[in-house]
Write an enzyme that holds these catalytic residues in place. Sequence first.
Site, short mmCIF file in Angstrom:
data_model
loop_
_atom_site.label_atom_id
_atom_site.label_comp_id
_atom_site.label_asym_id
_atom_site.label_seq_id
_atom_site.Cartn_x
_atom_site.Cartn_y
_atom_site.Cartn_z
N MET A 40 0.83 -1.20 0.00
CA MET A 40 0.00 0.00 0.00
C MET A 40 0.87 1.26 0.00
O MET A 40 0.67 2.17 -0.79
CB MET A 40 -0.93 0.00 1.21
N ASP A 41 1.85 1.31 0.88
CA ASP A 41 2.67 2.52 1.00
C ASP A 41 4.16 2.25 0.81
O ASP A 41 4.97 3.17 0.86
CB ASP A 41 2.47 3.18 2.37
N GLY A 42 4.53 1.00 0.59
CA GLY A 42 5.94 0.71 0.33
C GLY A 42 6.57 -0.13 1.42
O GLY A 42 6.14 -0.15 2.57
N THR A 67 3.81 -0.25 -5.46
CA THR A 67 3.31 0.46 -4.29
C THR A 67 2.09 1.24 -4.73
O THR A 67 2.19 2.13 -5.58
CB THR A 67 4.38 1.41 -3.71
N ASP A 217 2.01 -3.24 5.51
CA ASP A 217 3.32 -3.24 4.87
C ASP A 217 4.47 -3.52 5.85
O ASP A 217 5.33 -4.37 5.60
CB ASP A 217 3.58 -1.89 4.19
#
Length: 242
Positions: A40-42, A67, A217
């Site tokens: 989702m965010d890395g 991502t 994540d």
Amino acid sequence: MAPSILIAEEEDSVAELKYQALYDGLQAELLPTQVAMMFMDGASGDQLNDIARICCELRTKVISVSTLSSASVHRSKEEIDVATNITKLCLEDLERNDIRVSVIGKRDSISDSLLDMITKMEETTKNNKSLHIIEAIDYTGRGEIIQACVALAGKVKDGVIQPEDIDENVFQQELETKCSEFPDPDIMIRTGGKYSIDNFMIWQMAYTELYFVEKDDLEFNKTSFVEALDSYQKRSRRFGGK
């Protein structure tokens, strides 16, 4: 020693034993050649390094990483920079471990400083063979397919090819994943409890096994990764057959 420290050390020991037991149960001949991963965010640098190390050990050849926050049309170049994963890897480590890096997606969405860094990483690692890490930045599967159709239409118009020459192999050579010897993921792992592929590699994942993880994540670790591989090796792939 404080009880909290002892408990933490015991938990770490149990986690390491679980990881090792799962790892030892993996069978090389049943493991994926390419793994796609959706965050989702890395991921962190440590997460990516752990995953890359395991893939190198197990002879997995390609990791494709997306991502989701870097694919949003509402993201600025600065936000895309922050969400980019491969810049968290050390170029010297990539070279030492024979790892190649490539980027697919819209490069005009990347800041000049990040683009310079990516270009250097791609050029420096282009001949490495042990593992290929592909990161999708501001990329969509539908956009990639449209781009391929436009390219083929141009070739037909110019007389380079005839319409009847176009098959899956010809089409695939117009996709951005032509940079890889193994463009189609065997398994796609998605974190964060989301159960969709969100426009990621929709051509390439026609027969990909899907594996969804409830962990976010930063909770996803090397044990989570080998759990996914363990699940994959127990499946019977039919590639659309019964």
